[in-house]
Design a protein around this motif. Sequence first.
Motif, short mmCIF file in Angstrom:
data_model
loop_
_atom_site.label_atom_id
_atom_site.label_comp_id
_atom_site.label_asym_id
_atom_site.label_seq_id
_atom_site.Cartn_x
_atom_site.Cartn_y
_atom_site.Cartn_z
N LYS A 1 0.83 -1.21 0.00
CA LYS A 1 0.00 0.00 0.00
C LYS A 1 0.87 1.26 0.00
CE LYS A 1 -3.83 -2.48 0.76
NZ LYS A 1 -4.89 -2.64 -0.26
N VAL A 2 0.27 2.34 -0.46
CA VAL A 2 0.93 3.65 -0.47
C VAL A 2 0.09 4.60 0.37
CG1 VAL A 2 1.69 5.59 -1.89
CG2 VAL A 2 1.90 3.25 -2.76
N ALA A 3 0.74 5.33 1.26
CA ALA A 3 0.03 6.23 2.17
C ALA A 3 0.73 7.58 2.24
CB ALA A 3 -0.05 5.61 3.56
N MET A 4 -0.04 8.59 2.60
CA MET A 4 0.51 9.91 2.89
C MET A 4 -0.07 10.39 4.21
SD MET A 4 0.35 13.58 0.82
CE MET A 4 1.56 13.15 -0.43
N VAL A 5 0.78 11.01 5.04
CA VAL A 5 0.35 11.55 6.34
C VAL A 5 0.83 12.99 6.42
CG1 VAL A 5 0.42 11.31 8.85
CG2 VAL A 5 0.60 9.26 7.39
N ALA B 1 4.01 2.34 8.27
CA ALA B 1 5.24 1.76 7.73
C ALA B 1 5.52 0.39 8.36
CB ALA B 1 6.41 2.70 7.97
N GLU B 2 5.28 0.27 9.66
CA GLU B 2 5.47 -1.01 10.35
C GLU B 2 4.56 -2.09 9.76
OE1 GLU B 2 4.67 -0.22 14.44
OE2 GLU B 2 6.35 1.19 14.62
N ALA B 3 3.38 -1.67 9.29
CA ALA B 3 2.43 -2.61 8.71
C ALA B 3 2.71 -2.91 7.24
CB ALA B 3 1.01 -2.08 8.86
N GLY B 4 3.75 -2.27 6.67
CA GLY B 4 4.18 -2.61 5.32
C GLY B 4 3.96 -1.57 4.26
N ALA B 5 3.37 -0.42 4.59
CA ALA B 5 3.10 0.60 3.59
C ALA B 5 4.35 1.40 3.25
CB ALA B 5 2.01 1.55 4.08
N HIS B 6 4.36 1.94 2.04
CA HIS B 6 5.31 3.00 1.69
C HIS B 6 4.62 4.30 2.09
CE1 HIS B 6 8.42 5.15 -0.67
NE2 HIS B 6 7.45 6.05 -0.75
N VAL B 7 5.26 5.09 2.96
CA VAL B 7 4.61 6.25 3.54
C VAL B 7 5.32 7.55 3.15
CG1 VAL B 7 3.72 7.31 5.64
CG2 VAL B 7 3.96 4.82 5.51
N ALA B 8 4.55 8.49 2.61
CA ALA B 8 5.05 9.84 2.35
C ALA B 8 4.71 10.69 3.56
CB ALA B 8 4.41 10.41 1.09
N LEU B 9 5.73 11.22 4.21
CA LEU B 9 5.54 12.08 5.38
C LEU B 9 5.57 13.53 4.92
CD1 LEU B 9 6.82 9.33 6.48
CD2 LEU B 9 7.51 10.70 8.47
N GLY C 1 13.41 -0.30 9.49
CA GLY C 1 13.08 -1.24 8.41
C GLY C 1 11.89 -0.84 7.57
N GLY C 2 11.36 0.38 7.79
CA GLY C 2 10.20 0.83 7.02
C GLY C 2 10.60 1.59 5.77
N ARG C 3 9.60 1.85 4.94
CA ARG C 3 9.82 2.60 3.69
C ARG C 3 9.08 3.93 3.80
NH1 ARG C 3 7.46 -0.14 -0.85
NH2 ARG C 3 5.94 -0.93 0.66
N ALA C 4 9.84 5.04 3.65
CA ALA C 4 9.24 6.35 3.82
C ALA C 4 9.98 7.37 2.98
CB ALA C 4 9.27 6.77 5.29
N ARG D 1 -0.35 4.64 -7.15
CA ARG D 1 -1.63 4.57 -6.45
C ARG D 1 -1.55 5.31 -5.12
NH1 ARG D 1 -3.77 0.10 -6.61
NH2 ARG D 1 -4.96 0.10 -4.66
N LEU D 2 -2.70 5.49 -4.47
CA LEU D 2 -2.75 6.05 -3.13
C LEU D 2 -3.83 5.28 -2.37
CD1 LEU D 2 -1.92 8.22 -1.05
CD2 LEU D 2 -3.75 9.66 -1.96
#
Length: 261
Positions: free
Chosen positions: A10-14, A30-38, A57-60, A86-87
């Motif tokens: 998944k892809v997320a933004m916060v 991120a801990e749950a596996g998402a790529h997160v845009a901060l 170990g997360g992706r951000a 995607r988002l």
Amino acid sequence: MTGRFSMAGKVAMVTGAASGLGLAIAEVLAEAGAHVALADIDREGLDRAVGAIAAAGGRAEPVQLDVSDRGAIRQATDDLVARRGRLDAMVANAGVTAGPGYLTELGQINAVDDGQWDRVLQINLTGVFATIQAAAKHMKAQKSGRIIAVASVAGLKSEVMCGYAYTATKSAVVNLVRQSAMELAAYDVMVNGIAPGPFRTNIAGGRIRQPDVAQQFASMVPLGRIADPDEIKGLALLLASPASSFMTGVTIPIDGGIMAR
């Protein structure tokens, strides 16, 4: 059930993610596996936050922007989708305080400053609207997604410790959640809100960390204490993940029992 809470792929933004509740939410996604845009206006804070997530170990990735700039929010969202395809989750968290409540002279209605009122509305309401709007564009097209708006218990009830502009904007966010949830339900996009009580964050310059202020807030909480930002993670992950597949249009308090009084 662990798969229901997975954000893998998944892809997320916060927004407002350089510290406080926004950072805690970005961390759990991120801990749950998402790529997160901060996203945040604080570049140094962003770099520290992204570095900490990567070290765990997360992706951000960092996205520096001011949520009062609607064009910047839309462009940043479009750019993220262009990069990642995607988002899946958008968290409209960024917000500012409106100063003290009416128990102090500075917080009384006749003392409310026009400039402060306008600034709080621009960030806490218009910024949240623009964030939801930017996410909806892409989620409607892909016919899926989760949108979370961070409101406040001060948006669900009168709150003597919070300024007028803050309570007004947080109340408006609660109804914005309802309104957008009804439109986006047809696209399988869930829109929900979180209404925190007092959490130990940097809002108002970290004023809530002062012992006397902390005691005032804690005295209003049936659990008798102020929450740590990590305590928002479970609810945020629920609302961002497939586990919330039949939840939309609600704003859920996380307040130590304040709303139960």
